[in-house]
Design a protein around this motif. Structure first.
Motif, short mmCIF file in Angstrom:
data_model
loop_
_atom_site.label_atom_id
_atom_site.label_comp_id
_atom_site.label_asym_id
_atom_site.label_seq_id
_atom_site.Cartn_x
_atom_site.Cartn_y
_atom_site.Cartn_z
N ILE A 61 0.87 -1.17 0.00
CA ILE A 61 0.00 0.00 0.00
C ILE A 61 0.90 1.22 0.00
N LEU A 62 0.54 2.18 -0.82
CA LEU A 62 1.31 3.42 -0.89
C LEU A 62 0.35 4.57 -1.10
N THR A 63 0.83 5.75 -0.78
CA THR A 63 0.07 6.95 -1.06
C THR A 63 0.83 7.77 -2.09
N VAL A 64 0.08 8.46 -2.91
CA VAL A 64 0.64 9.38 -3.89
C VAL A 64 0.13 10.76 -3.54
N GLU A 65 1.07 11.67 -3.33
CA GLU A 65 0.73 13.06 -3.03
C GLU A 65 1.12 13.92 -4.21
N GLY A 66 0.28 14.86 -4.54
CA GLY A 66 0.58 15.76 -5.65
C GLY A 66 0.45 15.03 -6.97
N GLU A 67 1.28 15.44 -7.91
CA GLU A 67 1.23 14.85 -9.25
C GLU A 67 1.72 13.41 -9.21
N ASP A 68 0.94 12.51 -9.77
CA ASP A 68 1.29 11.09 -9.83
C ASP A 68 2.14 10.85 -11.08
N ARG A 69 3.44 10.64 -10.86
CA ARG A 69 4.37 10.42 -11.97
C ARG A 69 4.87 8.98 -12.01
N ARG A 70 4.10 8.05 -11.44
CA ARG A 70 4.52 6.66 -11.41
C ARG A 70 4.64 6.05 -12.81
N ALA A 71 3.88 6.57 -13.77
CA ALA A 71 3.93 6.04 -15.14
C ALA A 71 5.31 6.22 -15.76
N ASP A 72 6.10 7.15 -15.25
CA ASP A 72 7.45 7.38 -15.78
C ASP A 72 8.47 6.41 -15.21
N LEU A 73 8.15 5.71 -14.14
CA LEU A 73 9.12 4.85 -13.46
C LEU A 73 9.68 3.73 -14.33
N PRO A 74 8.89 3.00 -15.11
CA PRO A 74 9.45 1.87 -15.87
C PRO A 74 10.59 2.23 -16.81
N ALA A 75 10.64 3.45 -17.29
CA ALA A 75 11.69 3.86 -18.22
C ALA A 75 12.96 4.35 -17.52
N HIS A 76 12.91 4.54 -16.22
CA HIS A 76 14.06 5.10 -15.51
C HIS A 76 15.13 4.03 -15.27
N PRO A 77 16.41 4.33 -15.54
CA PRO A 77 17.48 3.34 -15.36
C PRO A 77 17.59 2.77 -13.95
N VAL A 78 17.34 3.59 -12.93
CA VAL A 78 17.41 3.08 -11.55
C VAL A 78 16.32 2.04 -11.33
N MET A 79 15.13 2.32 -11.83
CA MET A 79 14.03 1.36 -11.68
C MET A 79 14.34 0.08 -12.43
N GLN A 80 14.90 0.20 -13.62
CA GLN A 80 15.28 -0.97 -14.41
C GLN A 80 16.29 -1.84 -13.65
N ARG A 81 17.29 -1.21 -13.04
CA ARG A 81 18.29 -1.96 -12.27
C ARG A 81 17.67 -2.65 -11.06
N MET A 90 10.97 -12.75 -7.32
CA MET A 90 9.52 -12.63 -7.40
C MET A 90 9.02 -12.83 -8.82
N GLU A 91 7.72 -13.02 -8.96
CA GLU A 91 7.13 -13.17 -10.28
C GLU A 91 7.19 -11.83 -11.00
N THR A 92 7.65 -11.87 -12.26
CA THR A 92 7.79 -10.65 -13.04
C THR A 92 7.26 -10.86 -14.46
N HIS A 93 7.11 -9.74 -15.15
CA HIS A 93 6.83 -9.75 -16.58
C HIS A 93 8.17 -9.95 -17.30
N ALA A 94 8.13 -10.08 -18.62
CA ALA A 94 9.34 -10.31 -19.41
C ALA A 94 10.37 -9.19 -19.26
N ASP A 95 9.91 -7.97 -18.97
CA ASP A 95 10.82 -6.83 -18.81
C ASP A 95 11.32 -6.68 -17.37
N ASN A 96 11.07 -7.68 -16.53
CA ASN A 96 11.44 -7.72 -15.10
C ASN A 96 10.55 -6.89 -14.20
#
Length: 110
Positions: A61-81, A90-96
């Protein structure tokens, strides 16, 4: 699950692979500062993950305050790593990206 004060809560389930709870816990106990900064920059606050030992499910469970920019996370190199590091645990999609199942709120007491 929006709230009138501009804060939105999101809950979801993920699935841990058998025998990976300790490794998952250790990784999160030592979360990378750059990942924490990225999550905060995307609007995420008050993020908790719970483990159910019977099903090996993770409930988040998480809260989002202000602008929700979570849609940008999958493209970020830190998130990819991070996803690459978590993929063996854990269970993942093909892109991890971890597989997530949204949870519907049925009760809340404030």
């Amino acid at each position: 699950m929006g709230r009138e004060d501009g804060v939105k809560r999101h809950a979801f389930r993920m699935q841990l692979k058998p025998g990976m709870r300790s490794a998952y816990q250790a990784a999160h106990d030592a979360i990378w500062p750059e990942l924490a900064d990225l999550l905060h920059a995307s609007g995420i606050r008050d993020y908790s993950i719970f483990h159910d030992a019977d099903s090996n499910a993770l409930f988040a469970i998480l809260t989002v305050e202000g602008e929700d920019r979570r849609a940008d996370l999958p493209a970020h190199p830190v998130m990819q790593r991070w996803w690459q590091a978590m993929a063996p645990l854990m269970e993942t999609h093909a892109d991890n990206q971890p597989r997530e199942w949204p949870l519907e709120q049925v009760f809340h007491l404030a």
